[in-house]
Design an enzyme around this catalytic site. Structure first.
Site, PDB file in Angstrom:
ATOM      1  N   HIS A 198      -0.747   0.033 -10.148  1.00 18.42           N
ATOM      2  CA  HIS A 198      -1.347  -0.961  -9.243  1.00 18.42           C
ATOM      3  C   HIS A 198      -1.789  -2.231  -9.997  1.00 18.42           C
ATOM      4  O   HIS A 198      -2.979  -2.521 -10.114  1.00 18.42           O
ATOM      5  CB  HIS A 198      -2.517  -0.349  -8.450  1.00 18.42           C
TER       6      HIS A 198
ATOM      7  N   GLU B 167      -3.320   7.327  -4.147  1.00 16.83           N
ATOM      8  CA  GLU B 167      -3.656   6.712  -5.419  1.00 16.83           C
ATOM      9  C   GLU B 167      -4.982   7.236  -5.965  1.00 16.83           C
ATOM     10  O   GLU B 167      -5.940   7.339  -5.194  1.00 16.83           O
ATOM     11  CB  GLU B 167      -3.777   5.194  -5.165  1.00 16.83           C
TER      12      GLU B 167
ATOM     13  N   ARG C  59       0.859  -1.183   0.000  1.00 12.43           N
ATOM     14  CA  ARG C  59       0.000   0.000   0.000  1.00 12.43           C
ATOM     15  C   ARG C  59       0.896   1.233   0.000  1.00 12.43           C
ATOM     16  O   ARG C  59       1.900   1.292   0.729  1.00 12.43           O
ATOM     17  CB  ARG C  59      -0.910   0.014   1.237  1.00 12.43           C
TER      18      ARG C  59
HETATM   19  C1  DGY Z   1      -4.623  -6.232  -3.034  1.00 15.85           C
HETATM   20  O1  DGY Z   1      -5.413  -7.076  -3.470  1.00 15.85           O
HETATM   21  O2  DGY Z   1      -4.755  -5.729  -1.925  1.00 15.85           O
HETATM   22  C2  DGY Z   1      -3.434  -5.862  -3.863  1.00 15.85           C
HETATM   23  O3  DGY Z   1      -3.133  -4.529  -3.734  1.00 15.85           O
HETATM   24  C3  DGY Z   1      -3.610  -6.265  -5.302  1.00 15.85           C
HETATM   25  O4  DGY Z   1      -2.677  -5.719  -6.130  1.00 15.85           O
END
Ligand code: DGY
Length: 325
Positions: free
Chosen positions: A286, A268, A239
């Protein structure tokens, strides 16, 4: 019983078809964009289940207003977009999609690591621009991997899969974890659990896999970046807010570290000023779980979680089990 489900973005049809077998009304966001907060709030009203994306902010106010809601099935392993406390207080089950995206996300972390270390994106730009005028002994020199030290911050499922892939390059592995020791990594790779400071100082490549929480927000900031080797690379597929992005821009601009590969961002999809003009960083939008196989499994898993809750059963991937007590 008649069940009403809303899916906030188009996902692979396998999960949608499974839901349609059990639920009378299954609607999908018709737009090719995320819903606004107000639209999300509107769509949540009267629904029995919401199948949400990691970009949907399911906060306390929204959960409170969604009077019929029984389950929020997040189409991601991370669920920091959902107010879990508010959901549990209202008896709303929250589920995620663990396991099925472990390998694709670990692969993505390696893809970023290779791209930035071997300067693939810079080379691609140069070649497309017609600036490749012939082999040159000092052109776009990168770094080797064999025998170097890989530091894993957050050695859960994805962090473990990332580390296991380092066997091909005979790397030394260091890791930090908030939970118990990772015996798989220790026994199979001889990995060493260390504190954050040691990991930052000794690693040549650092890959972030810790979930976002109040504790891990800006875990990597000015001080931590200054502890890293000048030749080290930082990779983040977890994250964005785990890194203080402004501090990272400064560190990369001033060559405090060699480079970075990011799949996730602090705000983001916005990028902090200065990030996109740097050459020593590779930026992906992402894509961690973005393979056909993984996204298909995620759609089925989310649908199965919803159906279990609507059948008054415990779903496999509940993240707030307190809701059943
Ligand atoms: C999630 O599923 O949390 C991831 O960020 C996927 O890329």
């Amino acid at each position: 019983m008649s069940f009403n489900v809303f899916i906030t973005r188009k996902i692979p049809e396998e999960g949608i078809n499974l839901l349609k077998k059990f639920c009378q009304k299954v609607e999908v966001n018709p737009h090719d964009r995320p819903l606004t907060y107000d639209e999300l709030m509107q769509e949540s009203k009267g629904r029995d289940a919401m199948l949400t994306m990691l970009s949907d902010k399911m906060d306390a106010r929204l959960i409170q207003e969604a009077t019929n809601l029984k389950i929020i099935a997040n189409y991601a392993v991370g669920y920091d977009n959902i107010d879990i406390k508010a959901a549990s207080a209202k008896g709303v089950v929250v589920t995620n999609t663990p396991g099925v995206l472990t390998d694709s996300t670990a692969d993505m972390a390696w893809a970023l690591l290779f791209s930035v270390t071997r300067r693939i994106v810079e080379g691609d730009k140069l070649t497309r621009a017609g600036k490749f005028t012939g082999w040159a002994p000092m052109m776009l020199l990168g770094g080797d991997l064999v025998g170097k030290t890989l530091g894993i911050i957050g050695a859960g499922r994805i962090g473990t899969a990332m580390a296991m892939r380092s066997r091909g390059w005979c790397m030394k592995v260091l890791y930090t974890t908030q939970i118990s020791r990772n015996t798989v990594l220790e026994e199979m790779l001889g990995a060493k659990r260390v504190d954050l400071e040691t990991l930052l100082k000794e690693s040549d490549f650092i890959s972030l896999h810790a979930p976002l929480s109040e504790k891990t927000k800006h875990l990597i900031g000015v001080k931590e970046l200054s502890l890293m080797k000048r030749t080290a690379y930082l990779i983040n597929t977890g994250r964005g807010a785990v890194i203080d992005e402004e501090a990272l821009v400064y560190a990369l601009k001033n060559k405090q570290i060699a480079g970075a590969g990011l799949d996730v961002y602090e705000e983001e999809p916005k990028l902090k000023p200065g990030l996109a003009v740097l050459d020593n960083i590779v930026l992906a939008p992402h894509l961690g779980s973005a393979t056909v196989e993984t996204r298909t499994k995620m759609s089925l898993m989310s649908a199965e979680n919803i159906i279990a809750v609507l059948k008054k059963q415990k779903p496999n991937n509940c993240v707030n089990p307190e809701v059943f007590t």
